[in-house]
Design a protein around this motif. Structure first.
Motif, PDB file in Angstrom:
ATOM      1  N   TYR A  17       2.774  10.133  12.548  1.00 23.90           N
ATOM      2  CA  TYR A  17       2.262   9.507  11.677  1.00 23.90           C
ATOM      3  C   TYR A  17       1.343   8.410  11.955  1.00 23.90           C
ATOM      4  O   TYR A  17       1.334   7.781  13.076  1.00 23.90           O
ATOM      5  CB  TYR A  17       3.138   8.970  10.625  1.00 23.90           C
ATOM      6  CG  TYR A  17       4.296   7.944  11.361  1.00 23.90           C
ATOM      7  CD1 TYR A  17       4.180   6.879  11.395  1.00 23.90           C
ATOM      8  CD2 TYR A  17       5.480   8.703  11.682  1.00 23.90           C
ATOM      9  CE1 TYR A  17       5.085   5.927  11.824  1.00 23.90           C
ATOM     10  CE2 TYR A  17       6.436   7.654  12.140  1.00 23.90           C
ATOM     11  CZ  TYR A  17       6.326   6.486  12.257  1.00 23.90           C
ATOM     12  OH  TYR A  17       7.008   5.605  12.836  1.00 23.90           O
TER      13      TYR A  17
ATOM     14  N   GLY B  71       4.265   1.959   3.441  1.00 22.39           N
ATOM     15  CA  GLY B  71       4.084   3.219   3.999  1.00 22.39           C
ATOM     16  C   GLY B  71       5.078   4.168   3.553  1.00 22.39           C
ATOM     17  O   GLY B  71       6.263   3.841   4.136  1.00 22.39           O
TER      18      GLY B  71
ATOM     19  N   ASN C 267       0.095   5.223   7.510  1.00 19.70           N
ATOM     20  CA  ASN C 267      -0.437   5.975   6.420  1.00 19.70           C
ATOM     21  C   ASN C 267      -0.223   7.652   6.902  1.00 19.70           C
ATOM     22  O   ASN C 267       0.712   7.807   6.667  1.00 19.70           O
ATOM     23  CB  ASN C 267      -2.225   5.490   6.472  1.00 19.70           C
ATOM     24  CG  ASN C 267      -3.142   5.345   7.599  1.00 19.70           C
ATOM     25  OD1 ASN C 267      -2.493   4.599   8.387  1.00 19.70           O
ATOM     26  ND2 ASN C 267      -3.912   5.912   7.700  1.00 19.70           N
ATOM     27  N   ASP C 268      -1.394   8.316   7.101  1.00 18.93           N
ATOM     28  CA  ASP C 268      -1.249   9.752   7.041  1.00 18.93           C
ATOM     29  C   ASP C 268      -0.120  10.481   7.871  1.00 18.93           C
ATOM     30  O   ASP C 268       0.004   9.959   9.058  1.00 18.93           O
ATOM     31  CB  ASP C 268      -2.582  10.358   7.705  1.00 18.93           C
ATOM     32  CG  ASP C 268      -3.785   9.806   7.027  1.00 18.93           C
ATOM     33  OD1 ASP C 268      -3.827   9.051   6.181  1.00 18.93           O
ATOM     34  OD2 ASP C 268      -5.048  10.124   7.747  1.00 18.93           O
ATOM     35  N   PRO C 269       0.397  11.394   7.396  1.00 24.09           N
ATOM     36  CA  PRO C 269       1.072  12.306   8.096  1.00 24.09           C
ATOM     37  C   PRO C 269       0.139  13.028   9.394  1.00 24.09           C
ATOM     38  O   PRO C 269      -0.883  13.355   8.915  1.00 24.09           O
ATOM     39  CB  PRO C 269       1.864  13.324   7.453  1.00 24.09           C
ATOM     40  CG  PRO C 269       1.271  13.171   6.129  1.00 24.09           C
ATOM     41  CD  PRO C 269       0.246  11.909   5.918  1.00 24.09           C
TER      42      PRO C 269
ATOM     43  N   SER D  44       0.358   6.758  -1.092  1.00 21.30           N
ATOM     44  CA  SER D  44      -0.429   5.880  -1.540  1.00 21.30           C
ATOM     45  C   SER D  44      -1.591   6.081  -1.608  1.00 21.30           C
ATOM     46  O   SER D  44      -2.030   7.058  -1.716  1.00 21.30           O
ATOM     47  CB  SER D  44      -0.144   4.736  -0.228  1.00 21.30           C
ATOM     48  OG  SER D  44      -0.177   3.167  -0.878  1.00 21.30           O
TER      49      SER D  44
ATOM     50  N   TRP E 201       1.324  11.433   1.992  1.00 20.75           N
ATOM     51  CA  TRP E 201       1.258   9.838   2.016  1.00 20.75           C
ATOM     52  C   TRP E 201       1.298   9.341   0.572  1.00 20.75           C
ATOM     53  O   TRP E 201       0.388   9.560  -0.057  1.00 20.75           O
ATOM     54  CB  TRP E 201       0.268   9.480   2.806  1.00 20.75           C
ATOM     55  CG  TRP E 201       0.129   7.832   2.955  1.00 20.75           C
ATOM     56  CD1 TRP E 201       0.890   7.051   3.251  1.00 20.75           C
ATOM     57  CD2 TRP E 201      -0.951   6.962   2.854  1.00 20.75           C
ATOM     58  NE1 TRP E 201       0.683   5.720   3.031  1.00 20.75           N
ATOM     59  CE2 TRP E 201      -0.793   5.922   2.994  1.00 20.75           C
ATOM     60  CE3 TRP E 201      -2.611   7.670   2.764  1.00 20.75           C
ATOM     61  CZ2 TRP E 201      -1.647   4.692   3.110  1.00 20.75           C
ATOM     62  CZ3 TRP E 201      -3.564   6.424   2.745  1.00 20.75           C
ATOM     63  CH2 TRP E 201      -3.174   5.038   2.725  1.00 20.75           C
TER      64      TRP E 201
ATOM     65  N   TYR F 254      -0.053   5.083  12.458  1.00 24.98           N
ATOM     66  CA  TYR F 254       0.730   3.972  12.612  1.00 24.98           C
ATOM     67  C   TYR F 254       0.323   2.685  13.093  1.00 24.98           C
ATOM     68  O   TYR F 254      -0.363   2.657  14.271  1.00 24.98           O
ATOM     69  CB  TYR F 254       2.181   4.390  13.367  1.00 24.98           C
ATOM     70  CG  TYR F 254       3.224   3.186  13.142  1.00 24.98           C
ATOM     71  CD1 TYR F 254       3.743   2.760  12.292  1.00 24.98           C
ATOM     72  CD2 TYR F 254       4.082   2.964  14.534  1.00 24.98           C
ATOM     73  CE1 TYR F 254       4.687   1.573  12.274  1.00 24.98           C
ATOM     74  CE2 TYR F 254       4.999   1.980  14.413  1.00 24.98           C
ATOM     75  CZ  TYR F 254       5.432   1.562  13.416  1.00 24.98           C
ATOM     76  OH  TYR F 254       6.118   0.554  13.372  1.00 24.98           O
TER      77      TYR F 254
ATOM     78  N   PHE G 291       6.617   8.568   2.861  1.00 26.42           N
ATOM     79  CA  PHE G 291       6.080  10.025   2.645  1.00 26.42           C
ATOM     80  C   PHE G 291       6.866  10.702   1.661  1.00 26.42           C
ATOM     81  O   PHE G 291       7.873  10.399   1.248  1.00 26.42           O
ATOM     82  CB  PHE G 291       6.149  10.809   4.137  1.00 26.42           C
ATOM     83  CG  PHE G 291       5.187  10.309   4.990  1.00 26.42           C
ATOM     84  CD1 PHE G 291       3.850  10.000   4.929  1.00 26.42           C
ATOM     85  CD2 PHE G 291       5.601  10.622   6.390  1.00 26.42           C
ATOM     86  CE1 PHE G 291       3.167   9.442   5.709  1.00 26.42           C
ATOM     87  CE2 PHE G 291       4.713  10.341   7.405  1.00 26.42           C
ATOM     88  CZ  PHE G 291       3.420   9.603   7.108  1.00 26.42           C
TER      89      PHE G 291
ATOM     90  N   THR H 145      -3.260   0.039  -1.047  1.00 29.24           N
ATOM     91  CA  THR H 145      -1.896   0.248  -0.034  1.00 29.24           C
ATOM     92  C   THR H 145      -1.842  -0.997   0.985  1.00 29.24           C
ATOM     93  O   THR H 145      -0.769  -1.298   1.362  1.00 29.24           O
ATOM     94  CB  THR H 145      -2.069   1.535   0.879  1.00 29.24           C
ATOM     95  OG1 THR H 145      -0.964   1.827   1.464  1.00 29.24           O
ATOM     96  CG2 THR H 145      -3.342   1.430   1.950  1.00 29.24           C
TER      97      THR H 145
ATOM     98  N   SER I  31      10.196   6.442   5.570  1.00 30.97           N
ATOM     99  CA  SER I  31       9.257   5.324   5.652  1.00 30.97           C
ATOM    100  C   SER I  31       9.483   4.744   7.314  1.00 30.97           C
ATOM    101  O   SER I  31      10.700   4.839   7.612  1.00 30.97           O
ATOM    102  CB  SER I  31       9.528   4.125   4.968  1.00 30.97           C
ATOM    103  OG  SER I  31      10.761   3.790   4.686  1.00 30.97           O
TER     104      SER I  31
ATOM    105  N   THR J 281      -6.098  10.674  12.656  1.00 26.41           N
ATOM    106  CA  THR J 281      -5.268  11.629  12.290  1.00 26.41           C
ATOM    107  C   THR J 281      -5.748  12.816  13.004  1.00 26.41           C
ATOM    108  O   THR J 281      -6.805  13.066  13.428  1.00 26.41           O
ATOM    109  CB  THR J 281      -5.666  11.853  10.909  1.00 26.41           C
ATOM    110  OG1 THR J 281      -4.596  10.915   9.991  1.00 26.41           O
ATOM    111  CG2 THR J 281      -5.190  13.116  10.323  1.00 26.41           C
TER     112      THR J 281
END
Ligand code: FRU
Length: 507
Positions: free
Chosen positions: A58, A320, A42-44, A305, A303, A60, A322, A310, A35, A104
């Motif tokens: 990620y 957040g 959120n997303d990787p 969540s 992710w 952010y 992972f 979220t 985290s 992303t």
């Protein structure tokens, strides 16, 4: 005050207010899951292995505890378990003729310098391909790194793809060896399509084909991933296309679905019309697989969540988390048609601290088994349990104050596995629903469970990871410190149970 200085002031306040509590020891803070130290994730993004280092970028927001001002945060690891935070790799574009958030995308190793960005650089370097979310449209941009992934230089010819469309995002690029080319899978969210493009230099892209609408469409498609996975028990590999849908998941909100099939360099063809879900919980979204893995393994990070809640979860000063990285493979499953994805978490044996239980036992309704986690709220267990034609097993993961999350097996209902996070008091939200269960029954009476528990997150792998539940939970009066194994209406044979407390990766 201008918007920017307001945001800076709020970031400062957030930083100051964290002083009271040591970072990475907050009550809800997972100890072996990744985290960000502070703010919203959120997303990787940009998962790539390069020169012995696993990069984890990620989505952010470095300024707030909700989504916005999206940039690419960055961390690195040599073992996929211990992470070192690095500065933001690609910041939001706030000035200049074009402005936008960095949404992303993915990263590739251009070791043959196909792009021309790495003239005179032996071994080439990393190229990031991401969506620039401009005020009126989403376009695909490219940037390259001359310092091993720490910072990125924008390609002057950006954007590399522009459909003049406000919803066109999340490029996943990979090297397609048979065609000596780069392939991009990118979502046309509202059309419920994944578009494929090909390129020889990462700069010029030509349209190849479109997949969809297919499967569960939900409101929109996001974050597509196309990759190959080994088929268990053979030397074959097959192609899997993962699509993220949000909102509109059967359990509500955000979830990943996948299609198994073939990719011929131009077109992805699903073996059947069946879309399967990757998870039966509510906290597994925007999964991405690593590029350039040492032996071609498919390693995924999701992710933990759901967009439904979220931005409200009670964690502070961050939001957040992972998943532990998961190795993906396919199994021909006798009870379903076609092949199913199997998810195997990275081994945590190097983090093992105390052995909490190791052996076999029988649990009858009047003799529950209680296992203390010996002061830790981060642990794992793996078990094989055998039930009869009826009855249930409840594994109550609980604190000492009456809050618990239950992982259970229900032999009254064909051996379904369920997760219930309802007896927790830390978070209430209409979409934060409580009960989840597998979609597939288990009629051979013997069930294998592997669970990762980490203060406010849970990953449950059923029967080697053929079905998985990823779930967050929030215990208001302290994290879980013990497990109570309780049999209902039947005796349960615990053929094997191993449980370990796990060390923190942050200390
Ligand atoms: C998925 C997503 C992506 C987008 C990103 C923005 O969670 O909505 O489609 O690129 O998040 O942060």
């Amino acid at each position: 005050m201008k918007k920017q200085s307001l945001l800076l002031a709020s970031a400062f306040l957030l930083a100051v207010s964290t002083v009271a509590q040591p970072l990475y020891d907050e009550p809800y803070r997972p100890q072996y899951h990744f985290s960000p130290a502070t703010h919203f994730m959120n997303d990787p993004n940009g998962l790539v292995f390069f020169k012995g280092i696993w990069h984890l970028y990620y989505q952010y927001n470095p300024l707030e505890l909700v989504a916005g001002h999206q940039a690419w945060g960055h961390a690195v690891s040599t073992d996929l378990l211990h992470w070192k935070h690095l500065p933001i790799a690609i910041p939001e574009m706030t000035s200049g003729p074009v402005t936008g958030q960095i949404f992303t995308g993915s990263a590739v190793v251009d070791n043959n310098n196909t792009s021309g960005f790495f003239n005179g650089v032996p071994g080439g370097g990393l190229v990031a391909i991401y969506t620039l979310n401009e005020p009126t449209k989403e376009v695909q941009n490219v940037a390259y790194s001359l310092d091993g992934g720490t910072s990125y230089i924008e390609y002057k010819g950006n954007p590399v793809l522009d459909l003049q469309n406000p919803n066109f995002r999340d490029p996943k690029v990979f090297w397609y060896a048979p065609g000596h080319s780069w392939i991009m899978a990118v979502a046309l969210p509202r059309a419920h399509q994944v578009l494929f493009y090909g390129s020889s230099d990462l700069k010029n892209w030509s349209f190849l084909s479109a997949f969809g609408p297919a499967g569960i469409e939900g409101f929109q498609y996001e974050c597509p991933n196309l990759f190959q996975v080994p088929v268990q028990g053979t030397n074959d590999k097959k192609w899997v296309l993962v699509v993220a849908i949000n909102p509109g998941a059967p359990v509500g909100g955000s979830i990943n679905e996948y299609f198994v099939g073939n990719f011929d360099g131009t077109t992805f063809t699903a073996d059947d019309g069946v879309a399967r879900l990757m998870d039966f919980g509510k906290d597994f979204y925007a999964v991405q697989t690593y590029n350039n893995t040492p032996n071609g393994e498919a390693i995924a990070v999701g992710w933990m969540s759901n967009w439904q809640y979220t931005q409200d979860v009670p964690t502070f000063p961050w939001r957040g988390v992972f998943t532990v990285p998961r190795f993906l493979s396919l199994r021909q499953n006798p009870t379903q048609t076609g092949a199913v994805l199997v998810q195997t978490p990275l081994s945590l044996s190097s983090l093992r601290d105390k052995t909490l239980f190791n052996g076999a036992t029988t649990i009858s309704p009047d003799s529950p088994l209680t296992i203390s986690s010996q002061g830790s709220s981060s642990f794992e267990f793996r078990t094989t349990v055998v039930g009869g034609d009826k009855g249930r097993l409840n594994i109550n993961i609980r604190n000492g104050a009456g809050e618990q999350v239950t992982v259970g097996v229900d032999w009254d209902h064909d051996g379904q596995v369920y997760v219930n996070r309802g007896q927790t008091a830390g978070f209430s939200n209409p979409y934060f629903t409580n009960d989840f269960s597998t979609w597939e029954s288990n009629l051979d009476h013997s069930i294998e469970l592997h669970a990762l528990v980490d203060r406010s997150v849970l990953e449950v792998f059923v029967d080697d990871g053929v079905q998985v539940c990823t779930s967050s939970f929030f215990m208001r009066n302290g994290p879980p410190t013990e497990m109570q194994w309780q049999a209902e209406n039947s005796t349960v044979l615990v053929e094997h149970l191993e449980a370990y407390s796990l060390k923190s990766i942050w200390r």
